[in-house]
Enzyme design. Structure first.
Site, PDB file in Angstrom:
ATOM      1  N   HIS A 131       0.768   4.203  -2.792  1.00 31.70           N
ATOM      2  CA  HIS A 131       0.543   5.606  -2.440  1.00 31.70           C
ATOM      3  C   HIS A 131       1.731   6.470  -2.859  1.00 31.70           C
ATOM      4  O   HIS A 131       1.554   7.635  -3.229  1.00 31.70           O
ATOM      5  CB  HIS A 131       0.286   5.741  -0.943  1.00 31.70           C
ATOM      6  N   HIS A 153      -6.052  -6.136  -2.340  1.00 35.21           N
ATOM      7  CA  HIS A 153      -6.940  -6.144  -1.169  1.00 35.21           C
ATOM      8  C   HIS A 153      -7.260  -7.564  -0.700  1.00 35.21           C
ATOM      9  O   HIS A 153      -7.978  -7.741   0.275  1.00 35.21           O
ATOM     10  CB  HIS A 153      -8.238  -5.395  -1.480  1.00 35.21           C
ATOM     11  N   ARG A 172       0.843  -1.207   0.000  1.00 33.13           N
ATOM     12  CA  ARG A 172       0.000   0.000   0.000  1.00 33.13           C
ATOM     13  C   ARG A 172       0.875   1.253   0.000  1.00 33.13           C
ATOM     14  O   ARG A 172       0.591   2.225  -0.711  1.00 33.13           O
ATOM     15  CB  ARG A 172      -0.917  -0.017   1.221  1.00 33.13           C
ATOM     16  N   ASN A 196      -2.834   8.861   4.006  1.00 30.81           N
ATOM     17  CA  ASN A 196      -1.594   8.238   4.492  1.00 30.81           C
ATOM     18  C   ASN A 196      -1.480   8.153   6.009  1.00 30.81           C
ATOM     19  O   ASN A 196      -0.484   7.640   6.529  1.00 30.81           O
ATOM     20  CB  ASN A 196      -0.388   9.005   3.941  1.00 30.81           C
TER      21      ASN A 196
END
Length: 327
Positions: free
Chosen positions: A65, A192, A61, A94
């Site tokens: 990002h 996910h 993740r 974040n």
């Protein structure tokens, strides 16, 4: 499948585009300047990731990002040092990122072995891959040679990172802005299948979807009732965590996509994949194929994502510490 020609054409065109932006990345970039760099990263991950396997999801993740804001340049790692500029770390998307200390420990090992050679951007990319592999997920190529950015702005993270409340149009736009197509959207969302989420990322779907105390009709009612009763018991629950792929959140598999078809995608952005005929068709195609096919497809999209607007050559710098720019 319906839409396959679109995917194929988009993949070809965007591959040309992405190839130009990441042309200077190469496999084994550090083979002469720091021959053991990738082994140092892999060895550290293999020794420590099993103590906190959920970090595999957290760092993939982080990589996502990072790449969606100014490209894959480790700008997401920078600390705020003045009140006049809040960095990406402080942006709402974040605030729940984890794994910064893990990346910094890898950086310290590489600095000891080869000072000022290996970028933090490459470390994030390598650790994301190695952590997923170490926990049973797919392998993908990570060409290296990225350099670190020196600019990090929270406002840019807020406007570029797809929020969990995204509808299909928003997802399509934000991915296209990074040179990623609908196939990449479906595949990268497949991450996910591992990891967890805070209730605050989706409780609006349970308690106040349109502002009148209602529930998102796109969410399976039984699944929603279970979430309300056992997990997220109020709209303002900011601490409870929930598995994104219930019953299989530690296993990198296809069950995430199966849940989408049962209307049990946790986020609005998950459910959105079933609202477009092309992405829905591709989800069904993945489910008809093998796990190995999904791994191969996912690997292609991860490598493609890792090339977004990379800094190479003399652009950027090689940070000594990942959280601060060089003085």
């Amino acid at each position: 499948m319906k839409g396959y020609g679109y995917f194929g054409m988009m993949f070809f065109c965007l591959s040309v585009f992405m190839g130009s932006t990441g042309a200077q990345l190469q496999m084994g970039f550090y083979s002469s300047s720091c021959p053991n760099a990738e082994k140092i990263v892999q060895d550290y991950v293999n020794r420590h990731i099993h103590n906190a396997p959920s970090l595999a999801a957290a760092i993939i993740r982080m990589h996502f990002h990072d790449c969606f804001v100014r490209g894959c340049d480790a700008s997401v790692l920078l600390n705020t040092t003045s009140s006049s500029n809040q960095t990406e770390k402080l942006a709402a998307p974040n605030l729940t990122l984890r794994g910064f200390d893990f990346i910094e420990r890898v950086k310290s090992l590489l600095e000891a072995a080869c000072p000022a050679v290996v970028s933090c951007a490459d470390i994030v990319a390598l650790v994301a891959r190695d952590a997923v592999v170490a926990t049973g997920g797919p392998f993908w190529r990570v060409p290296t040679g990225r350099r670190d950015g020196t600019i990090s702005r929270s406002s840019e993270a807020l406007s570029n990172i797809p929020p969990p409340t995204s509808n299909f149009t928003n997802l399509q736009t934000l991915f296209a802005n990074q040179g990623l197509d609908l196939k990449d959207l479906v595949l990268l969302s497949g991450a996910h299948t591992i990891g967890i989420s805070h209730c605050s990322s989706f409780t609006t779907r349970l308690y106040n979807f349109t502002g009148v105390g209602d529930q998102d009709p796109a969410l399976d009612s039984e699944y929603a009732a279970n979430l309300k009763a056992r997990k997220c018991r109020s709209l303002n629950d900011n601490t409870t965590i929930v598995e994104m792929d219930p019953g299989s959140f530690r296993t990198f598999d296809l069950s995430y996509y199966s849940l989408l078809l049962k209307r049990r995608g946790l986020f609005q952005s998950d459910s959105a994949l079933t609202t477009n005929s092309a992405t829905l068709s591709f989800v069904k195609q993945l489910l008809k194929g093998s796990l190995q096919n999904f791994f191969a497809e996912f690997a292609n999209s991860m490598e493609k994502m890792g090339r977004i607007n990379v800094k190479t050559g003399t652009t950027g710098e090689i940070r000594k510490h990942c959280a601060v720019v060089n003085s």
